[in-house]
Motif scaffolding. Structure first.
Motif, PDB file in Angstrom:
ATOM      1  N   GLY A   5      -2.856  44.714  33.663  1.00  0.00           N
ATOM      2  CA  GLY A   5      -2.024  45.889  33.458  1.00  0.00           C
ATOM      3  C   GLY A   5      -2.252  46.507  32.090  1.00  0.00           C
ATOM      4  O   GLY A   5      -3.061  46.041  31.291  1.00  0.00           O
ATOM      5  N   GLU A   6      -1.514  47.559  31.803  1.00  0.00           N
ATOM      6  CA  GLU A   6      -1.633  48.282  30.551  1.00  0.00           C
ATOM      7  C   GLU A   6      -0.306  48.273  29.812  1.00  0.00           C
ATOM      8  O   GLU A   6       0.765  48.127  30.411  1.00  0.00           O
ATOM      9  N   LEU A   7      -0.399  48.459  28.494  1.00  0.00           N
ATOM     10  CA  LEU A   7       0.794  48.445  27.652  1.00  0.00           C
ATOM     11  C   LEU A   7       1.384  49.847  27.554  1.00  0.00           C
ATOM     12  O   LEU A   7       1.493  50.428  26.465  1.00  0.00           O
ATOM     13  N   THR A   8       1.785  50.396  28.680  1.00  0.00           N
ATOM     14  CA  THR A   8       2.455  51.697  28.674  1.00  0.00           C
ATOM     15  C   THR A   8       3.932  51.501  28.372  1.00  0.00           C
ATOM     16  O   THR A   8       4.496  50.420  28.603  1.00  0.00           O
ATOM     17  N   SER A  43      -4.450  37.614  22.686  1.00  0.00           N
ATOM     18  CA  SER A  43      -5.376  37.776  21.578  1.00  0.00           C
ATOM     19  C   SER A  43      -6.476  38.767  21.931  1.00  0.00           C
ATOM     20  O   SER A  43      -6.676  39.104  23.104  1.00  0.00           O
ATOM     21  N   GLU A  44      -7.180  39.221  20.910  1.00  0.00           N
ATOM     22  CA  GLU A  44      -8.295  40.147  21.117  1.00  0.00           C
ATOM     23  C   GLU A  44      -9.297  39.543  22.100  1.00  0.00           C
ATOM     24  O   GLU A  44      -9.646  38.366  22.026  1.00  0.00           O
ATOM     25  N   GLY A  45      -9.737  40.353  23.049  1.00  0.00           N
ATOM     26  CA  GLY A  45     -10.703  39.898  24.042  1.00  0.00           C
ATOM     27  C   GLY A  45     -10.077  39.335  25.296  1.00  0.00           C
ATOM     28  O   GLY A  45     -10.787  39.088  26.279  1.00  0.00           O
ATOM     29  N   GLN A  46      -8.754  39.114  25.313  1.00  0.00           N
ATOM     30  CA  GLN A  46      -8.065  38.647  26.506  1.00  0.00           C
ATOM     31  C   GLN A  46      -7.438  39.821  27.247  1.00  0.00           C
ATOM     32  O   GLN A  46      -7.179  40.878  26.658  1.00  0.00           O
ATOM     33  N   PRO A  47      -7.142  39.658  28.544  1.00  0.00           N
ATOM     34  CA  PRO A  47      -6.302  40.652  29.217  1.00  0.00           C
ATOM     35  C   PRO A  47      -4.883  40.556  28.672  1.00  0.00           C
ATOM     36  O   PRO A  47      -4.531  39.590  27.984  1.00  0.00           O
TER      37      PRO A  47
END
Length: 254
Positions: free
Chosen positions: A33-36, A53-57
């Motif tokens: 999903g997205e952080l909307t 963390s960076e690089g994870q979903p």
């Protein structure tokens, strides 16, 4: 097996489906999903928060138990009381709300922390909470000294509930001053619980404690139905809720 959010129309699953204690990732509920703002509002209303963390979903969590600070149980130690009393008396020292939210969240993301390598407040997270801040749901409580941002915290406000996200200090006890100010603000506006997500010794020393997930969600549901807090401003008189400040002698507060 955790749920994957593949479409904006997918809803987060029931929190009882989160991975249990003893698993590889206790409390993990879903991924993707997205952080909307819409997704974040859905998540927080269910007691779910993103942490990755960076690089994870995007990873969505609902830990059990849940660390909280009940605002009437905040423990003000003598040393911090003295620090705040001096802060209040000193010209150039003040608490502000939402004066420079961007600087606060960026400081939380980049301030080194003992025992941590890197940050979970990744750039996508920063931008998402900045958007949500502009919509009025995310706030910063800031400690200012001589015109400089010395420390602070940020978090999410829904109904009469505050979800603490992160804090930072550039000066000794600056974040603790901001937290104490947040407690005063919460008491003034009938916010009885600050979500702290996961247990730390520091939060426990200030009166934080763990609640089982069902109890946390029961309290959350009640708080969400109690109406939004407005306005988000801080006045020195609010220190009376901790027996401090110029109004304390006339109005000791609860």
């Amino acid at each position: 097996m955790i749920a994957w959010l593949r479409s904006p129309l997918d809803t987060l699953p029931d929190t009882r489906r989160a991975l249990p204690a003893g698993s590889d990732a206790p409390g993990l509920l879903a991924a993707g999903g997205e952080l909307t703002p819409q997704r974040l509002a859905e998540a927080y209303a269910k007691g779910v928060f993103p942490w990755y963390s960076e690089g994870q979903p995007v990873l969505w969590w609902s830990p059990d138990p849940r660390m909280v600070l009940l605002t009437d149980e905040f423990r003000l130690k003598r040393s911090l009381r003295k620090t705040i009393a001096k802060f209040i008396r000193t010209p150039g020292c003040e608490v502000r709300i939402d004066h420079d939210f961007r600087r606060v969240i960026q400081a939380c993301a980049h301030t080194p922390r003992e025992g941590q390598d890197g940050t979970w407040i990744v750039p996508a997270m920063v931008e998402a909470y900045l958007r949500w801040h502009r919509l009025g749901a995310v706030h910063s409580v800031e400690t200012w000294i001589d015109g400089e941002l010395a420390g602070g915290l940020y978090g999410v406000s829904l109904g009469r509930m505050f979800f603490g996200e992160s804090m930072f200090s550039h000066r000794t006890d600056a974040s603790k001053i901001a937290l104490a100010a947040l407690v005063c603000f919460c008491r003034e506006h009938g916010i009885g619980m600050i979500d702290c997500q996961q247990r730390t010794g520091h939060l426990a020393s200030l009166g934080g404690r763990e609640l089982p997930r069902p109890e946390f969600e029961r309290r959350l549901s009640h708080a969400l139905g109690a109406g939004e807090v407005t306005p988000w401003t801080y006045h020195v008189s609010l220190w009376r809720h901790l027996g401090l400040g110029p109004a304390a002698a006339q109005d000791p507060g609860p």
